[in-house]
Design a protein around this motif. Sequence first.
Motif, PDB file in Angstrom:
ATOM      1  N   ARG A   1       0.870  -1.180   0.000  1.00 30.50           N
ATOM      2  CA  ARG A   1       0.000   0.000   0.000  1.00 30.50           C
ATOM      3  C   ARG A   1       0.906   1.230   0.000  1.00 30.50           C
ATOM      4  O   ARG A   1       1.747   1.380   0.873  1.00 30.50           O
ATOM      5  CB  ARG A   1      -0.889  -0.008   1.241  1.00 30.50           C
ATOM      6  CG  ARG A   1      -1.817   1.191   1.306  1.00 30.50           C
ATOM      7  CD  ARG A   1      -2.719   1.097   2.496  1.00 30.50           C
ATOM      8  NE  ARG A   1      -3.852   0.233   2.148  1.00 30.50           N
ATOM      9  CZ  ARG A   1      -4.863  -0.007   2.962  1.00 30.50           C
ATOM     10  NH1 ARG A   1      -4.883   0.520   4.174  1.00 30.50           N
ATOM     11  NH2 ARG A   1      -5.862  -0.773   2.574  1.00 30.50           N
ATOM     12  N   TYR A   2       0.708   2.098  -0.988  1.00 28.02           N
ATOM     13  CA  TYR A   2       1.477   3.333  -1.120  1.00 28.02           C
ATOM     14  C   TYR A   2       0.588   4.483  -0.664  1.00 28.02           C
ATOM     15  O   TYR A   2      -0.496   4.669  -1.196  1.00 28.02           O
ATOM     16  CB  TYR A   2       1.888   3.550  -2.579  1.00 28.02           C
ATOM     17  CG  TYR A   2       2.683   2.400  -3.156  1.00 28.02           C
ATOM     18  CD1 TYR A   2       4.063   2.387  -3.069  1.00 28.02           C
ATOM     19  CD2 TYR A   2       2.051   1.328  -3.780  1.00 28.02           C
ATOM     20  CE1 TYR A   2       4.806   1.338  -3.592  1.00 28.02           C
ATOM     21  CE2 TYR A   2       2.783   0.273  -4.308  1.00 28.02           C
ATOM     22  CZ  TYR A   2       4.159   0.273  -4.212  1.00 28.02           C
ATOM     23  OH  TYR A   2       4.885  -0.757  -4.731  1.00 28.02           O
ATOM     24  N   ARG A   3       1.072   5.307   0.291  1.00 29.91           N
ATOM     25  CA  ARG A   3       0.219   6.367   0.827  1.00 29.91           C
ATOM     26  C   ARG A   3       0.859   7.747   0.823  1.00 29.91           C
ATOM     27  O   ARG A   3       0.202   8.726   1.032  1.00 29.91           O
ATOM     28  CB  ARG A   3      -0.229   6.028   2.255  1.00 29.91           C
ATOM     29  CG  ARG A   3      -1.274   4.940   2.281  1.00 29.91           C
ATOM     30  CD  ARG A   3      -2.530   5.418   1.558  1.00 29.91           C
ATOM     31  NE  ARG A   3      -3.587   4.456   1.559  1.00 29.91           N
ATOM     32  CZ  ARG A   3      -3.894   3.663   0.527  1.00 29.91           C
ATOM     33  NH1 ARG A   3      -3.189   3.707  -0.578  1.00 29.91           N
ATOM     34  NH2 ARG A   3      -4.903   2.826   0.608  1.00 29.91           N
TER      35      ARG A   3
ATOM     36  N   ARG B   1      14.805  10.783   3.507  1.00 28.39           N
ATOM     37  CA  ARG B   1      15.300   9.679   4.334  1.00 28.39           C
ATOM     38  C   ARG B   1      14.097   8.954   4.920  1.00 28.39           C
ATOM     39  O   ARG B   1      13.138   9.583   5.369  1.00 28.39           O
ATOM     40  CB  ARG B   1      16.180  10.261   5.437  1.00 28.39           C
ATOM     41  CG  ARG B   1      16.977   9.234   6.190  1.00 28.39           C
ATOM     42  CD  ARG B   1      18.090   9.946   6.981  1.00 28.39           C
ATOM     43  NE  ARG B   1      18.677   9.103   7.974  1.00 28.39           N
ATOM     44  CZ  ARG B   1      19.564   8.139   7.722  1.00 28.39           C
ATOM     45  NH1 ARG B   1      19.930   7.910   6.489  1.00 28.39           N
ATOM     46  NH2 ARG B   1      20.067   7.410   8.687  1.00 28.39           N
ATOM     47  N   VAL B   2      14.152   7.626   4.922  1.00 24.04           N
ATOM     48  CA  VAL B   2      13.071   6.830   5.490  1.00 24.04           C
ATOM     49  C   VAL B   2      13.630   5.861   6.528  1.00 24.04           C
ATOM     50  O   VAL B   2      14.767   5.417   6.434  1.00 24.04           O
ATOM     51  CB  VAL B   2      12.282   6.032   4.414  1.00 24.04           C
ATOM     52  CG1 VAL B   2      11.567   6.962   3.462  1.00 24.04           C
ATOM     53  CG2 VAL B   2      13.166   5.059   3.668  1.00 24.04           C
ATOM     54  N   GLU B   3      12.793   5.574   7.497  1.00 27.79           N
ATOM     55  CA  GLU B   3      13.081   4.507   8.450  1.00 27.79           C
ATOM     56  C   GLU B   3      12.232   3.324   8.044  1.00 27.79           C
ATOM     57  O   GLU B   3      11.021   3.456   7.881  1.00 27.79           O
ATOM     58  CB  GLU B   3      12.714   4.925   9.869  1.00 27.79           C
ATOM     59  CG  GLU B   3      12.916   3.783  10.870  1.00 27.79           C
ATOM     60  CD  GLU B   3      12.491   4.155  12.270  1.00 27.79           C
ATOM     61  OE1 GLU B   3      13.249   4.875  12.941  1.00 27.79           O
ATOM     62  OE2 GLU B   3      11.385   3.719  12.669  1.00 27.79           O
ATOM     63  N   MET B   4      12.871   2.184   7.857  1.00 27.98           N
ATOM     64  CA  MET B   4      12.131   0.970   7.509  1.00 27.98           C
ATOM     65  C   MET B   4      12.071   0.058   8.729  1.00 27.98           C
ATOM     66  O   MET B   4      13.069  -0.127   9.433  1.00 27.98           O
ATOM     67  CB  MET B   4      12.808   0.226   6.362  1.00 27.98           C
ATOM     68  CG  MET B   4      12.001  -0.971   5.900  1.00 27.98           C
ATOM     69  SD  MET B   4      12.832  -1.972   4.654  1.00 27.98           S
ATOM     70  CE  MET B   4      13.445  -0.769   3.537  1.00 27.98           C
ATOM     71  N   GLN B   5      10.891  -0.496   8.947  1.00 29.68           N
ATOM     72  CA  GLN B   5      10.706  -1.483  10.000  1.00 29.68           C
ATOM     73  C   GLN B   5      10.315  -2.801   9.343  1.00 29.68           C
ATOM     74  O   GLN B   5       9.428  -2.831   8.487  1.00 29.68           O
ATOM     75  CB  GLN B   5       9.621  -1.020  10.966  1.00 29.68           C
ATOM     76  CG  GLN B   5       9.979   0.253  11.678  1.00 29.68           C
ATOM     77  CD  GLN B   5       8.903   0.732  12.629  1.00 29.68           C
ATOM     78  OE1 GLN B   5       7.887   0.066  12.833  1.00 29.68           O
ATOM     79  NE2 GLN B   5       9.137   1.878  13.231  1.00 29.68           N
ATOM     80  N   SER B   6      11.004  -3.861   9.725  1.00 28.67           N
ATOM     81  CA  SER B   6      10.756  -5.190   9.165  1.00 28.67           C
ATOM     82  C   SER B   6      10.535  -6.155  10.314  1.00 28.67           C
ATOM     83  O   SER B   6      11.320  -6.181  11.270  1.00 28.67           O
ATOM     84  CB  SER B   6      11.963  -5.665   8.342  1.00 28.67           C
ATOM     85  OG  SER B   6      12.312  -4.715   7.353  1.00 28.67           O
TER      86      SER B   6
ATOM     87  N   LYS C   1      10.258  11.398   8.424  1.00 29.13           N
ATOM     88  CA  LYS C   1      10.655  12.113   9.642  1.00 29.13           C
ATOM     89  C   LYS C   1       9.486  12.581  10.511  1.00 29.13           C
ATOM     90  O   LYS C   1       9.570  12.525  11.732  1.00 29.13           O
ATOM     91  CB  LYS C   1      11.522  13.309   9.249  1.00 29.13           C
ATOM     92  CG  LYS C   1      12.161  13.991  10.414  1.00 29.13           C
ATOM     93  CD  LYS C   1      13.200  15.058  10.111  1.00 29.13           C
ATOM     94  CE  LYS C   1      13.143  15.725   8.791  1.00 29.13           C
ATOM     95  NZ  LYS C   1      14.121  16.805   8.634  1.00 29.13           N
ATOM     96  N   ASP C   2       8.378  12.988   9.884  1.00 23.76           N
ATOM     97  CA  ASP C   2       7.257  13.502  10.684  1.00 23.76           C
ATOM     98  C   ASP C   2       6.385  12.387  11.279  1.00 23.76           C
ATOM     99  O   ASP C   2       5.354  12.657  11.885  1.00 23.76           O
ATOM    100  CB  ASP C   2       6.405  14.475   9.875  1.00 23.76           C
ATOM    101  CG  ASP C   2       5.597  13.806   8.761  1.00 23.76           C
ATOM    102  OD1 ASP C   2       5.652  12.565   8.619  1.00 23.76           O
ATOM    103  OD2 ASP C   2       4.902  14.537   8.026  1.00 23.76           O
ATOM    104  N   GLY C   3       6.799  11.124  11.100  1.00 21.60           N
ATOM    105  CA  GLY C   3       6.059  10.006  11.672  1.00 21.60           C
ATOM    106  C   GLY C   3       4.988   9.438  10.765  1.00 21.60           C
ATOM    107  O   GLY C   3       4.239   8.545  11.169  1.00 21.60           O
ATOM    108  N   THR C   4       4.920   9.913   9.526  1.00 17.46           N
ATOM    109  CA  THR C   4       3.940   9.425   8.563  1.00 17.46           C
ATOM    110  C   THR C   4       4.438   8.132   7.916  1.00 17.46           C
ATOM    111  O   THR C   4       5.607   8.044   7.523  1.00 17.46           O
ATOM    112  CB  THR C   4       3.698  10.478   7.457  1.00 17.46           C
ATOM    113  OG1 THR C   4       3.243  11.677   8.071  1.00 17.46           O
ATOM    114  CG2 THR C   4       2.691  10.002   6.432  1.00 17.46           C
TER     115      THR C   4
END
Length: 178
Positions: A84-86, A94-99, A118-121
Motif C-alpha cells: 500500500r502506497y500512501r 530519508r526513510v526509516e524501515m521497520q521489518s 521524519k514527521d512520523g507518517t
Amino acid sequence: MYPFIRLAKEIVKFRSAPPLGLRDVHVSHHRIWPWDLDFMSELNNGRTLSIFDLGRIPFAMRSGLFRVLRKRKWGLTVAGSVVRYRRRLTVLERVEMQSRLLGWDGRFVYIEQSMWVKDGTCANHGIFRTALVGNGKMVPTEDILKELGVADTSPDLPDWVAALFTADDSRPWPPARV
C-alpha cells in the motif's frame, strides 16, 4: 538495476548487530536517490520493492536464517506481496524501515515491512509471503523452524492478512492467456 552496492552496505552494517528473536523488529534507514525516481520525480514502485529487500535481507541475516541457508544450500524467494502506497517519497528523502515477522503456515513465512518519514507518517506498507527453496522445490516451514531451533507456534496472522492471501490463493493460475 538492482541496488547491489546498497545491499552490501546493509549486510556489512548489520553483520555484527545483535541477533533478533522471532518477535523483534529490524530497523534500518535509507535515502531516496535520484536513480530511485520515476518520471514523476517520486520513488518508483518497482524500486520500492527493491528497497524493501534492503530491510528483509538483514532481518533474515540477524534472525539466523542466513546460517541455515548456507548450511542447507537453500534460497530465499518472495511468493507474493501486497504493498500500500500512501505518501510520495522524493529525492534525498530519508526513510526509516521497520521489518518484522508476522507469522507462518505450513508453506510460507509472512513478513511485514513499512517505510516511515521524519514527521512520523507511514509512506508505504508491505506484506510479503516468502518461502525457502531447495532442490527446485519449496522447503516446508516445519523444516526451516527445526533448523533454526524454533519450537514456537506461529502467532495468529491478522485477519486481514489471512484474507488477502486466501483471496490470492483462489486466483486462477496460470491466468487466462488473451
